[in-house]
Design a protein around this motif. Structure first.
Motif, PDB file in Angstrom:
ATOM      1  N   SER A   1       0.890  -1.156  -0.086  1.00  0.00           N
ATOM      2  CA  SER A   1      -0.108   0.007  -0.089  1.00  0.00           C
ATOM      3  C   SER A   1       0.846   1.321   0.077  1.00  0.00           C
ATOM      4  O   SER A   1       1.816   1.295   0.596  1.00  0.00           O
ATOM      5  N   THR A   2       0.400   2.091  -0.835  1.00  0.00           N
ATOM      6  CA  THR A   2       1.239   3.713  -0.766  1.00  0.00           C
ATOM      7  C   THR A   2       0.456   4.463   0.316  1.00  0.00           C
ATOM      8  O   THR A   2       1.370   5.630   0.510  1.00  0.00           O
ATOM      9  N   ARG A   3      -0.419   3.930   0.905  1.00  0.00           N
ATOM     10  CA  ARG A   3      -1.228   4.671   1.995  1.00  0.00           C
ATOM     11  C   ARG A   3      -1.176   4.241   3.385  1.00  0.00           C
ATOM     12  O   ARG A   3      -1.275   5.359   4.528  1.00  0.00           O
ATOM     13  N   VAL A   4      -1.171   3.054   3.480  1.00  0.00           N
ATOM     14  CA  VAL A   4      -1.418   2.560   4.946  1.00  0.00           C
ATOM     15  C   VAL A   4      -0.312   1.521   5.299  1.00  0.00           C
ATOM     16  O   VAL A   4       0.226   1.051   4.288  1.00  0.00           O
ATOM     17  N   ASP A   5      -0.091   1.561   6.669  1.00  0.00           N
ATOM     18  CA  ASP A   5       1.122   0.725   7.198  1.00  0.00           C
ATOM     19  C   ASP A   5       0.543  -0.770   7.286  1.00  0.00           C
ATOM     20  O   ASP A   5      -0.322  -0.782   8.421  1.00  0.00           O
ATOM     21  N   ARG A   6       0.934  -1.641   6.456  1.00  0.00           N
ATOM     22  CA  ARG A   6      -0.075  -2.837   6.686  1.00  0.00           C
ATOM     23  C   ARG A   6       0.636  -3.709   7.888  1.00  0.00           C
ATOM     24  O   ARG A   6      -0.402  -4.221   8.457  1.00  0.00           O
ATOM     25  N   ALA A   7       1.542  -3.547   8.319  1.00  0.00           N
ATOM     26  CA  ALA A   7       2.054  -4.423   9.510  1.00  0.00           C
ATOM     27  C   ALA A   7       1.330  -3.867  11.018  1.00  0.00           C
ATOM     28  O   ALA A   7       0.878  -4.713  11.741  1.00  0.00           O
ATOM     29  N   ALA A   8       1.066  -2.468  10.999  1.00  0.00           N
ATOM     30  CA  ALA A   8       0.275  -1.832  11.880  1.00  0.00           C
ATOM     31  C   ALA A   8      -1.102  -2.026  11.822  1.00  0.00           C
ATOM     32  O   ALA A   8      -1.799  -2.619  12.726  1.00  0.00           O
ATOM     33  N   ALA A   9      -1.899  -2.226  10.629  1.00  0.00           N
ATOM     34  CA  ALA A   9      -3.048  -2.693  10.650  1.00  0.00           C
ATOM     35  C   ALA A   9      -3.348  -4.239  10.848  1.00  0.00           C
ATOM     36  O   ALA A   9      -4.368  -4.646  11.572  1.00  0.00           O
ATOM     37  N   GLN A  10      -2.272  -5.054  10.606  1.00  0.00           N
ATOM     38  CA  GLN A  10      -2.385  -6.490  11.059  1.00  0.00           C
ATOM     39  C   GLN A  10      -2.346  -6.588  12.643  1.00  0.00           C
ATOM     40  O   GLN A  10      -3.156  -7.425  13.069  1.00  0.00           O
ATOM     41  N   ALA A  11      -1.567  -5.793  13.077  1.00  0.00           N
ATOM     42  CA  ALA A  11      -1.338  -5.926  14.589  1.00  0.00           C
ATOM     43  C   ALA A  11      -2.659  -5.479  15.205  1.00  0.00           C
ATOM     44  O   ALA A  11      -3.072  -6.005  16.400  1.00  0.00           O
ATOM     45  N   ASP A  12      -3.192  -4.438  14.699  1.00  0.00           N
ATOM     46  CA  ASP A  12      -4.481  -3.829  15.445  1.00  0.00           C
ATOM     47  C   ASP A  12      -5.606  -5.087  15.424  1.00  0.00           C
ATOM     48  O   ASP A  12      -6.260  -5.356  16.321  1.00  0.00           O
ATOM     49  N   VAL A  13      -5.590  -5.595  14.004  1.00  0.00           N
ATOM     50  CA  VAL A  13      -6.627  -6.696  13.969  1.00  0.00           C
ATOM     51  C   VAL A  13      -6.359  -7.902  15.066  1.00  0.00           C
ATOM     52  O   VAL A  13      -7.357  -8.496  15.606  1.00  0.00           O
ATOM     53  N   ALA A  14      -5.065  -8.229  14.973  1.00  0.00           N
ATOM     54  CA  ALA A  14      -4.829  -9.372  15.877  1.00  0.00           C
ATOM     55  C   ALA A  14      -5.110  -9.136  17.358  1.00  0.00           C
ATOM     56  O   ALA A  14      -5.810  -9.887  18.120  1.00  0.00           O
ATOM     57  N   ALA A  15      -4.817  -7.950  18.078  1.00  0.00           N
ATOM     58  CA  ALA A  15      -5.344  -7.343  19.318  1.00  0.00           C
ATOM     59  C   ALA A  15      -6.611  -7.735  19.371  1.00  0.00           C
ATOM     60  O   ALA A  15      -7.293  -8.159  20.465  1.00  0.00           O
ATOM     61  N   ARG A  16      -7.632  -7.048  18.533  1.00  0.00           N
ATOM     62  CA  ARG A  16      -8.985  -7.067  18.605  1.00  0.00           C
ATOM     63  C   ARG A  16      -9.595  -8.249  18.631  1.00  0.00           C
ATOM     64  O   ARG A  16     -10.671  -8.726  19.044  1.00  0.00           O
ATOM     65  N   ALA A  17      -8.901  -9.365  17.733  1.00  0.00           N
ATOM     66  CA  ALA A  17      -9.512 -10.612  17.630  1.00  0.00           C
ATOM     67  C   ALA A  17      -9.693 -11.597  18.869  1.00  0.00           C
ATOM     68  O   ALA A  17     -10.236 -12.362  19.236  1.00  0.00           O
ATOM     69  N   VAL A  18      -8.721 -11.067  19.608  1.00  0.00           N
ATOM     70  CA  VAL A  18      -8.704 -11.872  21.022  1.00  0.00           C
ATOM     71  C   VAL A  18      -9.715 -11.546  22.025  1.00  0.00           C
ATOM     72  O   VAL A  18     -10.298 -12.687  22.349  1.00  0.00           O
ATOM     73  N   ARG A  19     -10.235 -10.413  21.903  1.00  0.00           N
ATOM     74  CA  ARG A  19     -11.359 -10.106  22.575  1.00  0.00           C
ATOM     75  C   ARG A  19     -12.451 -10.634  22.091  1.00  0.00           C
ATOM     76  O   ARG A  19     -13.553 -11.192  22.802  1.00  0.00           O
ATOM     77  N   LEU A  20     -12.564 -10.750  20.826  1.00  0.00           N
ATOM     78  CA  LEU A  20     -13.991 -11.283  20.001  1.00  0.00           C
ATOM     79  C   LEU A  20     -13.928 -12.928  20.186  1.00  0.00           C
ATOM     80  O   LEU A  20     -15.131 -13.607  20.200  1.00  0.00           O
ATOM     81  N   ARG A  21     -12.700 -13.536  20.358  1.00  0.00           N
ATOM     82  CA  ARG A  21     -12.711 -14.964  20.611  1.00  0.00           C
ATOM     83  C   ARG A  21     -13.223 -15.134  22.148  1.00  0.00           C
ATOM     84  O   ARG A  21     -13.536 -16.340  22.383  1.00  0.00           O
ATOM     85  N   GLY A  22     -13.158 -14.384  22.993  1.00  0.00           N
ATOM     86  CA  GLY A  22     -13.292 -14.522  24.324  1.00  0.00           C
ATOM     87  C   GLY A  22     -14.651 -14.916  24.737  1.00  0.00           C
ATOM     88  O   GLY A  22     -15.604 -14.525  23.896  1.00  0.00           O
TER      89      GLY A  22
END
Length: 433
Positions: free
Chosen positions: A412-433
């Motif tokens: 992407s020329t606009r968005v940091d993909r690594a940061a976007a992936q880390a954000d989703v990973a953190a949120r997924a933990v709560r949704l699985r709980g």
């Protein structure tokens, strides 16, 4: 005027032509001004020479992209158990910012695979629209209407009406966002809701996206009462306007003829339908009847990715094996379903092909791959076969949407993909709980 020049351009015209030493000219508004042989290009322009192949951005006609947050959950369950036991309970925990995070990462995933437009059905669409505008992609948002515990379909319909009336059907740079209605299905809504949604959409010229006949058992009541879901949708007026029916695995000859007569679009999702054992849609029969069919990934929790190139291959393979005809769907025809055909299924004539006046949604595929070891100096059908069957998405290097480069060298020329992936990973933990 900007000019992209490449050894091969595939404009996705009805013949799936292969143009040699060709250019795509992009005007100041981000639309295509010319596509054709370089020797016939009009006037002067700033030229960008690219190795390989240029083609239109792919059109994903059915997705629930924010479900990247739920990827892999309950993946071995049949459709209705998967929804009721896993997905709907997890979705009850979703917050608006979760949907934005999921849509951001999913939009990046699609753009990196050359998918520039996706037709979405999900919640919190203000956040989804903001995410797409951030990545620079394009989305057609079906604003949700459901009748489930805790959800008021009348209020959801009113909310959709108000947003469309306030902002119009399309907005954002390059008209990147289109709004429409997303009644989930006939089995999750009363007939009154379907009727009022059809009237609201018709009054505004809006697209309706709805799940139809995805599994054999889901619409048993509708078949018993109305003959079939397509018949019910026709009775309430929904097929009189712009309608996109997703899945359509279990259609009769009469249903297919009805869709053809009404100009109803179909989103064919072979990967998800196979993974959930929903069945194989009658693609050959739909194409024979001239139904407008595009390809969709469905959600990344049921597919489990957003790579439309895989659907191109699966559509062709399933069509062939279900008919025992190796010519039932060629690679070129499948590619057109993912581009021009997808746009037609959505009722759009401004995307899906490299033609003057359409938005300059362009994908560059380079040749640094064994798939192209035989080079470009091969017959057109062999070149298309190598692109569709061998290369797929892995050599997508650059992507433009409305003339703006949003992917460069695979990122992407606009968005940091690594940061976007880390954000989703953190949120997924709560949704699985």
């Amino acid at each position: 005027m900007r000019r992209l020049r490449a050894p091969v351009v595939i404009p996705a015209d009805p013949a799936c032509s292969v143009l040699r030493d060709a250019v795509v000219d992009i005007d100041a508004d981000g639309r295509i001004a010319y596509c054709g042989p370089a020797t016939e290009a009009p006037g002067d322009a700033m030229v960008t020479d690219l190795p390989g192949i240029l083609l239109p951005g792919l059109v994903n006609t059915h997705a629930h992209t924010p479900m990247v947050l739920l990827r892999g959950m309950g993946g071995d369950l049949p459709l209705l158990r998967w929804l009721r036991e896993v997905i709907w309970p997890a979705e009850s925990k979703l917050r608006p910012d979760d949907v934005r995070a999921g849509m951001l990462l999913g939009s990046l995933e699609m753009l990196r695979r050359g998918v520039t437009t996706s037709a979405e059905m999900y919640f919190y669409n203000e956040q989804a629209a903001d995410a797409v505008l951030t990545t620079g992609g394009r989305a057609v948002l079906g604003l949700p209407i459901l009748d489930l515990p805790g959800l008021d379909w009348r209020a959801m319909l009113d909310d959709a009406d108000r947003w469309i009336d306030a902002d119009g059907l399309r907005f954002g740079p390059g008209e990147r966002i289109e709004l429409g209605y997303g009644p989930h299905s006939a089995y999750t809504l009363p007939v009154e809701a379907l009727t009022l949604t059809a009237k609201a959409a018709a009054a505004r010229g809006a697209l309706v996206q709805i799940h139809v006949a995805e599994s054999a058992e889901e619409d048993a009541r509708q078949r018993a009462e109305h003959g079939s879901v397509p018949r019910l949708l026709d009775e309430v007026g929904m097929l009189a306007g712009r309608t996109l029916a997703a899945h359509c695995v279990h259609l009769s000859d009469e249903d297919i003829a009805l869709f053809a007569a009404r100009g109803t679009g179909v989103a064919h999702c072979p990967g998800s339908n196979a993974k959930l054992a929903s069945g194989i849609a009658r693609l050959a029969r739909m194409r024979e009847a001239a139904v407008r069919v595009g390809l969709g990934t469905d959600g990344p929790a049921s597919n489990d990715d957003l790579d439309l190139w895989e659907e191109i291959q699966l559509a062709a393979m399933f069509s062939r094996v279900s008919t025992m005809d190796s010519a039932a769907l060629t690679g070129a025809q499948a590619l057109l379903m993912a581009t021009r055909g997808g746009a037609e299924a959505l009722g759009r004539d401004d995307i899906g092909a490299l033609e003057p006046g359409r938005w300059a949604d362009v994908v560059h595929v380079d040749l640094d791959d064994p798939a192209f070891a035989t080079g470009l100096d091969v017959p057109d059908d062999q070149l298309l076969a190598n692109l569709v069957w061998a290369a797929g998405s892995r050599r997508v290097r650059d992507v433009w949407v409305a003339g703006e480069q949003v992917v460069g060298d695979g990122e992407s020329t606009r968005v940091d993909r690594a940061a976007a992936q880390a954000d989703v990973a953190a949120r997924a933990v709560r949704l699985r709980g």
